[in-house]
Design an enzyme around this catalytic site. Structure first.
Site, PDB file in Angstrom:
ATOM      1  N   HIS A  79      -3.411   0.977  -3.653  1.00 42.89           N
ATOM      2  CA  HIS A  79      -3.968   1.196  -2.805  1.00 42.89           C
ATOM      3  C   HIS A  79      -5.108   0.378  -2.201  1.00 42.89           C
ATOM      4  O   HIS A  79      -4.888  -0.484  -0.862  1.00 42.89           O
ATOM      5  CB  HIS A  79      -4.750   2.141  -2.740  1.00 42.89           C
ATOM      6  CG  HIS A  79      -5.635   2.733  -1.662  1.00 42.89           C
ATOM      7  ND1 HIS A  79      -7.743   2.410  -1.918  1.00 42.89           N
ATOM      8  CD2 HIS A  79      -5.807   3.311  -0.267  1.00 42.89           C
ATOM      9  CE1 HIS A  79      -7.688   2.717  -0.432  1.00 42.89           C
ATOM     10  NE2 HIS A  79      -6.787   3.003   0.318  1.00 42.89           N
ATOM     11  N   GLU A  82      -2.258  -1.595  -0.057  1.00 42.43           N
ATOM     12  CA  GLU A  82      -2.053  -0.794   1.260  1.00 42.43           C
ATOM     13  C   GLU A  82      -3.179  -1.726   2.175  1.00 42.43           C
ATOM     14  O   GLU A  82      -2.834  -1.677   3.609  1.00 42.43           O
ATOM     15  CB  GLU A  82      -2.202   0.115   1.176  1.00 42.43           C
ATOM     16  CG  GLU A  82      -1.957   0.938   2.283  1.00 42.43           C
ATOM     17  CD  GLU A  82      -2.659   2.293   2.455  1.00 42.43           C
ATOM     18  OE1 GLU A  82      -3.142   2.413   3.233  1.00 42.43           O
ATOM     19  OE2 GLU A  82      -2.341   2.852   1.349  1.00 42.43           O
ATOM     20  N   HIS A  83      -4.129  -1.692   2.231  1.00 48.22           N
ATOM     21  CA  HIS A  83      -5.230  -2.148   2.831  1.00 48.22           C
ATOM     22  C   HIS A  83      -4.832  -3.821   3.251  1.00 48.22           C
ATOM     23  O   HIS A  83      -5.187  -4.170   4.415  1.00 48.22           O
ATOM     24  CB  HIS A  83      -7.075  -2.537   2.615  1.00 48.22           C
ATOM     25  CG  HIS A  83      -7.197  -0.764   2.759  1.00 48.22           C
ATOM     26  ND1 HIS A  83      -8.751  -0.253   3.209  1.00 48.22           N
ATOM     27  CD2 HIS A  83      -7.196   0.498   1.887  1.00 48.22           C
ATOM     28  CE1 HIS A  83      -8.541   0.964   3.145  1.00 48.22           C
ATOM     29  NE2 HIS A  83      -7.644   1.668   2.022  1.00 48.22           N
TER      30      HIS A  83
END
Length: 459
Positions: A79, A82-83
């Site tokens: 995650h 992803e950012h």
């Protein structure tokens, strides 16, 4: 005059292009789009669904990596990455990325799950080349700078805090931990405050290099798109980034496995000063490849999938004990979960649990009526079709299908599979799934005596 090296380069390029294989997977009929797949050199798959009647297109790239691929120290890395892919590439800054899509009125986002990650943009069909260029650039050319890692750390910590401030959301993470324990599937997708604070730039960069090669990727586009054009533009973007050099590579196969969950009777309580108690009562479900998933879908719909469902009627309509009550299923490559959620006043949690447990036991032993099953089949069929009325949903369907199953199923075939579910199928899967001893997760202001009684609820 063409040099010998130029001829060799041209021949190599021609050979690489010859590796590309295109198949028509589903022929469009009755308004359903034609689905095609091309496998490029390097193992990159491109799937499209063509719908000439619309004026929009959604382009996405699916990555076969999720939180279950993380070690304990890397929890949250997927995650986090992803950012970071939105923070800038060799040719675009973070502002360039967002402003390019904003300037054409498009939408761009991403999401991370336990078994995959997806980046996508939805635009007018005429702006599809821009969306392809931007998203492909993000996936192949991310810089992952130290200063961006440090800046985004605070953003992710705020996202974790926001989730923890929503106990109705947080309780599902708690339930996953209750059922799966301290395993990759049992840990939160966002990571924890400790793991996010400890992650370094080098750890995230190594994770990116390991999991974001073309073999792990599925490119999906749906809407008013031309398959050959999409393939050509995607290939150009990836070749320009030097990402298709391993011409003999093959796509990664869908995840598989045969993990059996034997968890039963576990209880996890998180004492929070909330206005409601948030409860998930559940047990092991089915893997997403299990053929019984169609019957489980009908069972889930009848039991807690709408306003006419048993749980909604018994808990909310007849007794007014909860505003939100529903059941749900989560299917992974090798296991699954079935859960019943309810949010209620803390002093009524035991009454709500008793009703839910009684209904689960009753359906496990007696099954559902033919009328309930017929209504659930109709509801599930309708929601399946209505949920595919935009290009974003279509892109999600073909991309996830390619990544998780390696095949495509037409809407007509899906409806046929749902319609083929018999009352006996539903009763059999109800006995198998609901007949198991449940586990329980609760977040709320619980007193000691209440906690003791909650353990009794699953005995």
């Amino acid at each position: 005059m063409t040099s010998r090296s130029s001829k060799a380069t041209a021949r190599t390029s021609s050979e690489a292009r010859a590796v590309a294989r295109t198949q028509t997977l589903l022929q469009g009929t009755n308004g359903i789009g034609t689905v095609r797949r091309t496998t490029l050199p390097g193992g990159l798959r491109v799937v499209t669904e063509t719908l000439p009647s619309v004026r929009s297109a959604t382009f996405g790239i699916w990555v076969q990596v999720g939180s279950r691929d993380e070690t304990p120290t890397l929890n949250g890395a997927t995650h986090y990455l992803e950012h970071l892919l939105f923070k800038g590439t060799r040719k675009r800054s973070a502002l360039d990325i967002s402003s390019a899509i904003d300037a054409v009125g498009g939408e761009m986002n991403a999401f991370t799950a336990k078994e995959y990650t997806c980046y996508y943009a939805r635009v007018l069909d005429t702006d599809l080349p821009l969306a392809i260029d931007v998203v492909c650039d993000m996936l192949t050319g991310s810089l992952i700078l130290e200063e961006d890692v440090d800046a985004e750390r605070g953003v992710i910590l705020e996202e974790i805090a926001m989730t923890e401030d929503d106990p109705g959301d947080c309780v599902h993470d708690l339930f996953a931990h209750t059922m799966l324990g301290d395993t990759p599937l049992g840990r939160p997708v966002l990571g924890t405050v400790d793991t996010i604070n400890a992650l370094t730039r080098s750890q995230v960069a190594r994770f990116y290099k390991k999991h974001y090669d073309p073999r792990h990727l599925v490119v999906a586009a749906a809407g008013n798109v031309d398959h050959a054009t999409v393939v050509r533009q995607v290939r150009k973007a990836f070749e320009k980034a030097g990402a298709l050099t391993q011409t003999d590579a093959v796509p990664l196969a869908p995840r598989d496995g045969a993990r059996t969950l034997k968890t039963a009777g576990r209880v996890e309580l998180l004492n929070r000063r909330t206005e409601q108690a948030h409860v998930v009562l559940g047990m092991p479900g089915l893997a997403r490849t299990d053929e019984r998933r169609w019957a489980l879908g009908v069972l889930n719909t009848a039991l807690g999938g709408g306003m006419s469902s048993r749980l909604f009627q018994e808990v909310r309509e007849k007794r007014g004990l909860a505003y939100s009550v529903y059941s749900y299923t989560s299917g992974f490559a090798d296991c699954g979960l079935f859960g019943v959620y309810a949010g209620c006043r803390p002093n009524q949690v035991h009454d709500v649990l008793k009703i839910c447990r009684d209904e689960l036991d009753r359906v496990a032993s007696d099954g559902l009526s033919d009328e309930e099953i017929g209504r659930a089949v109709g509801q599930l069929s309708g929601s399946t079709v209505l949920g595919l009325e935009d290009t974003g949903a279509l892109m999600n369907r073909i991309g996830k299908s390619e990544l998780c199953w390696g095949t495509q199923m037409s809407v007509d075939d899906m409806l046929a599979r749902i319609a083929a579910v018999t009352p006996d199928d539903v009763r059999e899967v109800a006995r198998d799934v609901l007949g198991r001893r449940p586990s329980l997760s609760v977040i709320g202001p619980l007193k000691d005596k209440q906690a003791d009684r909650l353990h009794e609820a699953v005995s």
